[in-house]
Design a protein around this motif. Structure first.
Motif, PDB file in Angstrom:
ATOM      1  N   GLU A 119       1.907   2.375 -21.716  1.00 24.03           N
ATOM      2  CA  GLU A 119       1.751   3.306 -22.838  1.00 24.03           C
ATOM      3  C   GLU A 119       0.286   3.655 -23.054  1.00 24.03           C
ATOM      4  O   GLU A 119      -0.052   4.826 -23.253  1.00 24.03           O
ATOM      5  N   HIS A 120      -0.590   2.671 -22.999  1.00 23.58           N
ATOM      6  CA  HIS A 120      -2.014   2.887 -23.211  1.00 23.58           C
ATOM      7  C   HIS A 120      -2.595   3.821 -22.143  1.00 23.58           C
ATOM      8  O   HIS A 120      -3.501   4.616 -22.416  1.00 23.58           O
ATOM      9  N   ALA A 121      -2.079   3.739 -20.932  1.00 22.96           N
ATOM     10  CA  ALA A 121      -2.551   4.588 -19.834  1.00 22.96           C
ATOM     11  C   ALA A 121      -1.967   5.999 -19.889  1.00 22.96           C
ATOM     12  O   ALA A 121      -2.340   6.853 -19.101  1.00 22.96           O
ATOM     13  N   GLY A 122      -1.038   6.242 -20.808  1.00 22.62           N
ATOM     14  CA  GLY A 122      -0.465   7.577 -20.952  1.00 22.62           C
ATOM     15  C   GLY A 122       0.935   7.733 -20.415  1.00 22.62           C
ATOM     16  O   GLY A 122       1.464   8.834 -20.372  1.00 22.62           O
ATOM     17  N   GLY A 123       1.570   6.639 -19.992  1.00 22.72           N
ATOM     18  CA  GLY A 123       2.944   6.708 -19.518  1.00 22.72           C
ATOM     19  C   GLY A 123       3.917   6.869 -20.673  1.00 22.72           C
ATOM     20  O   GLY A 123       3.618   6.507 -21.810  1.00 22.72           O
ATOM     21  N   LYS A 124       5.092   7.426 -20.382  1.00 25.46           N
ATOM     22  CA  LYS A 124       6.119   7.639 -21.400  1.00 25.46           C
ATOM     23  C   LYS A 124       7.287   6.704 -21.110  1.00 25.46           C
ATOM     24  O   LYS A 124       7.906   6.774 -20.043  1.00 25.46           O
ATOM     25  N   ILE A 125       7.604   5.838 -22.057  1.00 26.44           N
ATOM     26  CA  ILE A 125       8.724   4.916 -21.894  1.00 26.44           C
ATOM     27  C   ILE A 125      10.020   5.705 -22.076  1.00 26.44           C
ATOM     28  O   ILE A 125      10.209   6.363 -23.095  1.00 26.44           O
ATOM     29  N   VAL A 126      10.891   5.678 -21.060  1.00 21.96           N
ATOM     30  CA  VAL A 126      12.146   6.422 -21.141  1.00 21.96           C
ATOM     31  C   VAL A 126      13.360   5.505 -21.301  1.00 21.96           C
ATOM     32  O   VAL A 126      14.427   5.974 -21.694  1.00 21.96           O
ATOM     33  N   LYS A 127      13.208   4.227 -20.992  1.00 20.56           N
ATOM     34  CA  LYS A 127      14.246   3.224 -21.237  1.00 20.56           C
ATOM     35  C   LYS A 127      13.529   1.976 -21.722  1.00 20.56           C
ATOM     36  O   LYS A 127      12.736   1.394 -20.984  1.00 20.56           O
ATOM     37  N   THR A 154       0.839  -1.192   0.000  1.00 20.79           N
ATOM     38  CA  THR A 154       0.000   0.000   0.000  1.00 20.79           C
ATOM     39  C   THR A 154       0.874   1.242   0.000  1.00 20.79           C
ATOM     40  O   THR A 154       2.040   1.206   0.384  1.00 20.79           O
ATOM     41  N   GLY A 155       0.288   2.318  -0.421  1.00 21.78           N
ATOM     42  CA  GLY A 155       0.967   3.606  -0.466  1.00 21.78           C
ATOM     43  C   GLY A 155      -0.085   4.688  -0.602  1.00 21.78           C
ATOM     44  O   GLY A 155      -1.279   4.421  -0.469  1.00 21.78           O
ATOM     45  N   GLY A 156       0.359   5.903  -0.890  1.00 21.56           N
ATOM     46  CA  GLY A 156      -0.608   6.984  -0.978  1.00 21.56           C
ATOM     47  C   GLY A 156      -0.284   8.007  -2.045  1.00 21.56           C
ATOM     48  O   GLY A 156       0.877   8.160  -2.446  1.00 21.56           O
ATOM     49  N   PHE A 157      -1.334   8.689  -2.502  1.00 17.45           N
ATOM     50  CA  PHE A 157      -1.224   9.850  -3.377  1.00 17.45           C
ATOM     51  C   PHE A 157      -1.717  11.045  -2.570  1.00 17.45           C
ATOM     52  O   PHE A 157      -2.768  10.974  -1.924  1.00 17.45           O
ATOM     53  N   THR A 158      -0.964  12.138  -2.592  1.00 19.05           N
ATOM     54  CA  THR A 158      -1.388  13.355  -1.917  1.00 19.05           C
ATOM     55  C   THR A 158      -1.115  14.554  -2.805  1.00 19.05           C
ATOM     56  O   THR A 158      -0.190  14.530  -3.618  1.00 19.05           O
ATOM     57  N   ASN A 159      -1.933  15.584  -2.641  1.00 17.76           N
ATOM     58  CA  ASN A 159      -1.686  16.827  -3.370  1.00 17.76           C
ATOM     59  C   ASN A 159      -1.401  17.967  -2.394  1.00 17.76           C
ATOM     60  O   ASN A 159      -1.576  19.129  -2.718  1.00 17.76           O
ATOM     61  N   ASN A 160      -0.957  17.619  -1.185  1.00 21.21           N
ATOM     62  CA  ASN A 160      -0.613  18.626  -0.176  1.00 21.21           C
ATOM     63  C   ASN A 160       0.640  19.416  -0.539  1.00 21.21           C
ATOM     64  O   ASN A 160       0.840  20.508  -0.043  1.00 21.21           O
ATOM     65  N   GLN A 161       1.497  18.831  -1.369  1.00 18.51           N
ATOM     66  CA  GLN A 161       2.706  19.488  -1.843  1.00 18.51           C
ATOM     67  C   GLN A 161       2.809  19.233  -3.340  1.00 18.51           C
ATOM     68  O   GLN A 161       2.229  18.274  -3.845  1.00 18.51           O
ATOM     69  N   PRO A 162       3.565  20.058  -4.053  1.00 13.06           N
ATOM     70  CA  PRO A 162       3.705  19.824  -5.499  1.00 13.06           C
ATOM     71  C   PRO A 162       4.486  18.545  -5.780  1.00 13.06           C
ATOM     72  O   PRO A 162       5.252  18.072  -4.933  1.00 13.06           O
ATOM     73  N   PRO A 163       4.281  17.960  -6.970  1.00 14.60           N
ATOM     74  CA  PRO A 163       5.036  16.760  -7.343  1.00 14.60           C
ATOM     75  C   PRO A 163       6.537  17.024  -7.314  1.00 14.60           C
ATOM     76  O   PRO A 163       6.985  18.145  -7.510  1.00 14.60           O
ATOM     77  N   LYS A 171       2.318  10.352 -15.138  1.00 16.06           N
ATOM     78  CA  LYS A 171       1.754  11.660 -15.490  1.00 16.06           C
ATOM     79  C   LYS A 171       2.420  12.822 -14.766  1.00 16.06           C
ATOM     80  O   LYS A 171       2.362  13.954 -15.227  1.00 16.06           O
ATOM     81  N   ASP A 172       3.043  12.577 -13.619  1.00 21.54           N
ATOM     82  CA  ASP A 172       3.717  13.634 -12.862  1.00 21.54           C
ATOM     83  C   ASP A 172       5.225  13.550 -12.988  1.00 21.54           C
ATOM     84  O   ASP A 172       5.947  14.138 -12.191  1.00 21.54           O
ATOM     85  N   ALA A 173       5.709  12.804 -13.966  1.00 21.34           N
ATOM     86  CA  ALA A 173       7.133  12.658 -14.290  1.00 21.34           C
ATOM     87  C   ALA A 173       7.928  11.866 -13.252  1.00 21.34           C
ATOM     88  O   ALA A 173       9.144  11.991 -13.182  1.00 21.34           O
ATOM     89  N   TYR A 174       7.244  11.040 -12.451  1.00 19.52           N
ATOM     90  CA  TYR A 174       7.976  10.101 -11.608  1.00 19.52           C
ATOM     91  C   TYR A 174       8.512   8.995 -12.503  1.00 19.52           C
ATOM     92  O   TYR A 174       7.781   8.456 -13.334  1.00 19.52           O
TER      93      TYR A 174
END
Length: 117
Positions: A82-90, A50-59, A106-109
């Motif tokens: 790719e179908h979900a909108g991710g960008k393959i970088v390697k 498990t983990g979390g997504f928060t928008n309390n601080q910028p990405p 989507k947030d460049a992680y």
């Protein structure tokens, strides 16, 4: 906590620009489930971690640890990202013990997905 959990990864938290967009991406790409805790926090569950997504601080693009996911079928996982909108970088490359690729969400992680085959 159970015995044996000491010093193991337990939770990962992402600062995201848009919680709904993060949920859509990870739900579509990997089938994660979500529990909302108000407008600024959402817990995710991949079935094991498990983990979390928060928008309390910028990405924090490009920062933090590299999170690596496992896939039985690496090419299918790449297509889903790719179908979900991710960008393959390697692209898929071999390493001792398996193969993997890296992508940006989507947030460049930057994350990676690996497989034994």
């Amino acid at each position: 906590m159970e015995k044996g959990d000491d010093l193991k990864i337990d939770y990962i938290e992402f600062n995201v620009a848009d919680i709904a967009a993060a949920k859509a991406f990870y739900g579509r790409a990997f089938g994660w489930s979500f529990t909302d805790y108000g407008p600024s926090y959402c817990e995710f569950n991949d079935g094991r971690l498990t983990g979390g997504f928060t928008n309390n601080q910028p990405p924090r693009p490009g920062g933090g640890p590299l999170v690596i996911l496992y896939a039985d079928k690496l090419e299918e996982a790449l297509e889903k990202v790719e179908h979900a909108g991710g960008k393959i970088v390697k692209p898929i490359t071999a390493f001792p013990g398996g193969r993997r690729f890296h992508f940006l969400d989507k947030d460049a992680y930057e994350l990676a997905v690996w497989s034994k085959t």
